[in-house]
Scaffold this motif. Structure first.
Motif, PDB file in Angstrom:
ATOM      1  N   ALA A 198       0.904  -1.281   0.123  1.00  0.00           N
ATOM      2  CA  ALA A 198      -0.177  -0.080   0.033  1.00  0.00           C
ATOM      3  C   ALA A 198       0.673   1.339  -0.172  1.00  0.00           C
ATOM      4  CB  ALA A 198      -0.872  -0.039   1.452  1.00  0.00           C
ATOM      5  N   GLN A 199       0.480   2.334  -0.810  1.00  0.00           N
ATOM      6  CA  GLN A 199       1.215   3.397  -0.857  1.00  0.00           C
ATOM      7  C   GLN A 199       0.456   4.361   0.227  1.00  0.00           C
ATOM      8  OE1 GLN A 199       0.600   6.102  -4.018  1.00  0.00           O
ATOM      9  NE2 GLN A 199       2.868   6.253  -4.477  1.00  0.00           N
ATOM     10  N   ILE A 200       1.104   4.830   1.309  1.00  0.00           N
ATOM     11  CA  ILE A 200       0.492   5.779   2.111  1.00  0.00           C
ATOM     12  C   ILE A 200       0.960   6.973   2.168  1.00  0.00           C
ATOM     13  CG2 ILE A 200       0.381   5.957   4.739  1.00  0.00           C
ATOM     14  CD1 ILE A 200      -0.709   3.468   3.777  1.00  0.00           C
ATOM     15  N   SER A 201       0.127   8.091   2.153  1.00  0.00           N
ATOM     16  CA  SER A 201       0.361   9.331   1.910  1.00  0.00           C
ATOM     17  C   SER A 201       1.398   9.954   3.092  1.00  0.00           C
ATOM     18  CB  SER A 201      -0.840  10.357   1.931  1.00  0.00           C
ATOM     19  OG  SER A 201      -0.429  11.696   1.955  1.00  0.00           O
ATOM     20  N   PRO A 202       2.658  10.467   2.799  1.00  0.00           N
ATOM     21  CA  PRO A 202       3.329  10.957   3.928  1.00  0.00           C
ATOM     22  C   PRO A 202       2.954  12.257   4.651  1.00  0.00           C
ATOM     23  CG  PRO A 202       4.339  11.693   1.926  1.00  0.00           C
ATOM     24  CD  PRO A 202       3.024  10.686   1.669  1.00  0.00           C
ATOM     25  N   TYR A 203       1.863  12.928   3.877  1.00  0.00           N
ATOM     26  CA  TYR A 203       1.191  13.779   4.550  1.00  0.00           C
ATOM     27  C   TYR A 203      -0.351  13.752   4.506  1.00  0.00           C
ATOM     28  CZ  TYR A 203       5.513  16.661   4.487  1.00  0.00           C
ATOM     29  OH  TYR A 203       6.837  17.074   4.723  1.00  0.00           O
ATOM     30  N   GLU A 204      -0.849  14.438   5.503  1.00  0.00           N
ATOM     31  CA  GLU A 204      -2.335  14.524   5.487  1.00  0.00           C
ATOM     32  C   GLU A 204      -3.062  15.312   4.682  1.00  0.00           C
ATOM     33  OE1 GLU A 204      -3.917  14.859   9.411  1.00  0.00           O
ATOM     34  OE2 GLU A 204      -2.897  13.183  10.190  1.00  0.00           O
ATOM     35  N   TYR A 205      -4.286  14.836   4.129  1.00  0.00           N
ATOM     36  CA  TYR A 205      -4.955  15.534   3.349  1.00  0.00           C
ATOM     37  C   TYR A 205      -6.019  16.380   4.096  1.00  0.00           C
ATOM     38  CZ  TYR A 205      -3.475  12.895  -0.899  1.00  0.00           C
ATOM     39  OH  TYR A 205      -2.534  12.192  -1.741  1.00  0.00           O
ATOM     40  N   THR A 206      -6.388  17.551   3.432  1.00  0.00           N
ATOM     41  CA  THR A 206      -7.488  18.412   4.139  1.00  0.00           C
ATOM     42  C   THR A 206      -8.601  18.394   3.872  1.00  0.00           C
ATOM     43  OG1 THR A 206      -5.585  20.301   4.574  1.00  0.00           O
ATOM     44  CG2 THR A 206      -7.874  20.879   4.409  1.00  0.00           C
ATOM     45  N   GLU A 207      -9.404  18.449   4.742  1.00  0.00           N
ATOM     46  CA  GLU A 207     -11.111  18.077   4.286  1.00  0.00           C
ATOM     47  C   GLU A 207     -11.703  19.308   3.552  1.00  0.00           C
ATOM     48  OE1 GLU A 207     -12.972  15.436   4.301  1.00  0.00           O
ATOM     49  OE2 GLU A 207     -11.353  14.265   5.220  1.00  0.00           O
ATOM     50  N   LEU A 208     -12.437  19.154   2.467  1.00  0.00           N
ATOM     51  CA  LEU A 208     -12.864  20.119   1.711  1.00  0.00           C
ATOM     52  C   LEU A 208     -13.637  21.226   2.483  1.00  0.00           C
ATOM     53  CD1 LEU A 208     -13.387  21.604  -1.038  1.00  0.00           C
ATOM     54  CD2 LEU A 208     -15.372  20.505  -1.462  1.00  0.00           C
ATOM     55  N   GLU A 209     -14.530  20.640   3.489  1.00  0.00           N
ATOM     56  CA  GLU A 209     -15.322  21.497   4.284  1.00  0.00           C
ATOM     57  C   GLU A 209     -14.577  22.257   5.019  1.00  0.00           C
ATOM     58  OE1 GLU A 209     -18.396  22.420   3.891  1.00  0.00           O
ATOM     59  OE2 GLU A 209     -18.603  21.118   2.100  1.00  0.00           O
ATOM     60  N   ASP A 210     -13.387  21.747   5.787  1.00  0.00           N
ATOM     61  CA  ASP A 210     -12.717  22.590   6.895  1.00  0.00           C
ATOM     62  C   ASP A 210     -12.074  23.616   5.883  1.00  0.00           C
ATOM     63  OD1 ASP A 210     -13.386  20.766   8.764  1.00  0.00           O
ATOM     64  OD2 ASP A 210     -11.538  19.367   8.619  1.00  0.00           O
ATOM     65  N   PHE A 211     -11.515  23.163   4.713  1.00  0.00           N
ATOM     66  CA  PHE A 211     -11.083  24.134   3.994  1.00  0.00           C
ATOM     67  C   PHE A 211     -11.596  25.390   3.759  1.00  0.00           C
ATOM     68  CE2 PHE A 211     -10.282  26.095  -0.282  1.00  0.00           C
ATOM     69  CZ  PHE A 211      -9.020  26.562  -0.289  1.00  0.00           C
ATOM     70  N   LEU A 212     -13.018  25.242   3.257  1.00  0.00           N
ATOM     71  CA  LEU A 212     -14.018  26.316   3.073  1.00  0.00           C
ATOM     72  C   LEU A 212     -14.218  27.100   4.402  1.00  0.00           C
ATOM     73  CD1 LEU A 212     -16.729  24.328   0.752  1.00  0.00           C
ATOM     74  CD2 LEU A 212     -14.844  26.023   0.112  1.00  0.00           C
ATOM     75  N   GLU A 213     -14.025  26.706   5.482  1.00  0.00           N
ATOM     76  CA  GLU A 213     -14.432  27.448   6.576  1.00  0.00           C
ATOM     77  C   GLU A 213     -13.307  28.327   6.633  1.00  0.00           C
ATOM     78  OE1 GLU A 213     -15.133  25.271  10.330  1.00  0.00           O
ATOM     79  OE2 GLU A 213     -16.671  24.263   9.425  1.00  0.00           O
ATOM     80  N   THR A 214     -11.972  27.954   6.343  1.00  0.00           N
ATOM     81  CA  THR A 214     -10.893  28.905   6.665  1.00  0.00           C
ATOM     82  C   THR A 214     -10.934  30.067   5.774  1.00  0.00           C
ATOM     83  OG1 THR A 214      -9.388  27.697   5.230  1.00  0.00           O
ATOM     84  CG2 THR A 214      -9.543  27.004   7.662  1.00  0.00           C
ATOM     85  N   VAL A 215     -11.410  29.845   4.450  1.00  0.00           N
ATOM     86  CA  VAL A 215     -11.298  30.901   3.441  1.00  0.00           C
ATOM     87  C   VAL A 215     -12.703  31.704   3.295  1.00  0.00           C
ATOM     88  CG1 VAL A 215      -9.413  29.565   1.892  1.00  0.00           C
ATOM     89  CG2 VAL A 215     -12.080  29.311   1.591  1.00  0.00           C
ATOM     90  N   GLN A 216     -13.636  31.324   3.957  1.00  0.00           N
ATOM     91  CA  GLN A 216     -15.195  32.125   3.830  1.00  0.00           C
ATOM     92  C   GLN A 216     -14.728  33.604   4.154  1.00  0.00           C
ATOM     93  OE1 GLN A 216     -17.896  30.769   6.899  1.00  0.00           O
ATOM     94  NE2 GLN A 216     -19.458  31.640   5.960  1.00  0.00           N
ATOM     95  N   GLY A 217     -15.202  34.053   3.142  1.00  0.00           N
ATOM     96  CA  GLY A 217     -15.114  35.929   3.194  1.00  0.00           C
ATOM     97  C   GLY A 217     -13.899  36.443   2.504  1.00  0.00           C
ATOM     98  N   LYS A 218     -13.082  35.480   2.260  1.00  0.00           N
ATOM     99  CA  LYS A 218     -11.841  36.100   1.538  1.00  0.00           C
ATOM    100  C   LYS A 218     -11.753  35.961  -0.003  1.00  0.00           C
ATOM    101  CE  LYS A 218      -7.962  34.171   2.949  1.00  0.00           C
ATOM    102  NZ  LYS A 218      -6.798  33.168   3.240  1.00  0.00           N
ATOM    103  N   LEU A 219     -10.924  36.664  -0.411  1.00  0.00           N
ATOM    104  CA  LEU A 219     -10.823  36.744  -1.932  1.00  0.00           C
ATOM    105  C   LEU A 219      -9.755  35.607  -2.379  1.00  0.00           C
ATOM    106  CD1 LEU A 219     -11.477  38.207  -4.667  1.00  0.00           C
ATOM    107  CD2 LEU A 219      -9.485  39.596  -4.195  1.00  0.00           C
ATOM    108  N   SER A 220     -10.328  34.513  -2.355  1.00  0.00           N
ATOM    109  CA  SER A 220      -9.726  33.200  -2.209  1.00  0.00           C
ATOM    110  C   SER A 220      -9.250  32.687  -3.490  1.00  0.00           C
ATOM    111  CB  SER A 220     -10.345  32.193  -1.387  1.00  0.00           C
ATOM    112  OG  SER A 220      -9.369  30.916  -1.127  1.00  0.00           O
ATOM    113  N   THR A 221      -8.151  31.848  -3.724  1.00  0.00           N
ATOM    114  CA  THR A 221      -7.685  31.222  -4.964  1.00  0.00           C
ATOM    115  C   THR A 221      -7.559  29.843  -4.633  1.00  0.00           C
ATOM    116  OG1 THR A 221      -6.842  33.155  -5.813  1.00  0.00           O
ATOM    117  CG2 THR A 221      -6.270  30.885  -7.059  1.00  0.00           C
ATOM    118  N   VAL A 222      -7.921  28.810  -5.233  1.00  0.00           N
ATOM    119  CA  VAL A 222      -7.874  27.353  -5.102  1.00  0.00           C
ATOM    120  C   VAL A 222      -7.486  26.748  -6.518  1.00  0.00           C
ATOM    121  CG1 VAL A 222     -10.275  26.734  -5.167  1.00  0.00           C
ATOM    122  CG2 VAL A 222      -8.408  25.133  -4.246  1.00  0.00           C
TER     123      VAL A 222
END
Length: 244
Positions: free
Chosen positions: A71-95
């Motif tokens: 199995a190939q295990i990610s060496p870094y954890e992925y971020t959940e989409l909903e958690d990300f959206l909370e952090t950029v709410q109200g910002k002029l964000s780019t993804v």
């Protein structure tokens, strides 16, 4: 053993039963699937990609017995989409949305540029895409520590969710599009970069609010995916950051 590879039936099963992020599982061609059915059932339930490979490929992954599975295990954890959206709410964000990118060097380079100019995150699909592996980490030269990467099951549904959160979706396509220097960067943007060979999938393209292209006057008709992504990211930065 590589830091992002685990081998053996017990190890892979334990990882699959935990919350550990698994990018892909490799099983030996010709293996008796009944013997590993409990593992395959867990992988299917978690929607983890399984690929059959020759025994010599598994032999190259590890110098310890692999029992026909790795199995190939990610060496870094992925971020959940909903958690990300909370952090950029109200910002002029780019993804950045990477639709089927396969080269880990390209992903690492895109993450590196994203960090350089303050792009908020990168989205990749779970299937038919490069994952966060050691090559990506190395190519990002440390930027992976600062740029959230989200790995989603369905890009089209993810785009719908981004639109609900206020993002406009910009696709890259040579036809029926405007010069990227004319793009509007005055709103939250999700910029789609297609795969190295095929470009954007039809379904993702149909979800885009507008399309842009990079003008070229030379003999080639396309740019490396990471180069194209960098140009678009810097154009957004240029438009949003006035000169002193």
């Amino acid at each position: 053993m590589n830091e992002d590879i685990i081998v053996g039936r017990h190890a892979v099963k334990s990882a699959a039963q935990s919350d550990r992020e698994i990018n892909k599982v490799y099983i030996q061609e010709g293996i008796n699937k009944q013997q590993i059915k409990p593992i395959l059932d867990i992988l299917k339930e978690r929607k983890i990609m399984v690929q059959q490979v020759p025994k010599n490929k598994l032999d190259q992954m590890s110098d310890v017995p692999h029992q026909g599975i790795a199995a190939q295990i990610s060496p870094y954890e992925y971020t959940e989409l909903e958690d990300f959206l909370e952090t950029v709410q109200g910002k002029l964000s780019t993804v950045m949305i990477l639709d089927g990118l396969e080269d880990p060097h390209n992903l690492g380079s895109i993450i590196r540029t994203a960090d350089a100019i303050g792009v908020d995150g990168v989205i990749i699909p779970k299937r038919r895409s490069v994952t966060l592996n050691s090559t990506v980490v190395k190519a990002s030269t440390g930027a992976i520590e600062h740029v959230p990467v989200m790995r989603v099951t369905n890009l089209a549904q993810t785009i719908d969710r981004l639109k609900e959160a206020g993002f406009w979706v910009c696709g890259t396509d040579a036809k029926k599009s405007v010069d990227y220097r004319q793009m509007d960067a005055g709103m939250p943007l999700a910029i789609v970069i297609g795969s190295e060979g095929e470009g954007m999938s039809r379904l993702v393209k149909d979800k885009c609010d507008f399309l842009v292209h990079l003008p070229m006057i030379g003999h080639v008709n396309s740019l490396n995916a990471s180069v194209a992504a960098s140009l678009l990211m810097y154009e957004v930065y240029r438009k949003r950051t006035p000169l002193d």
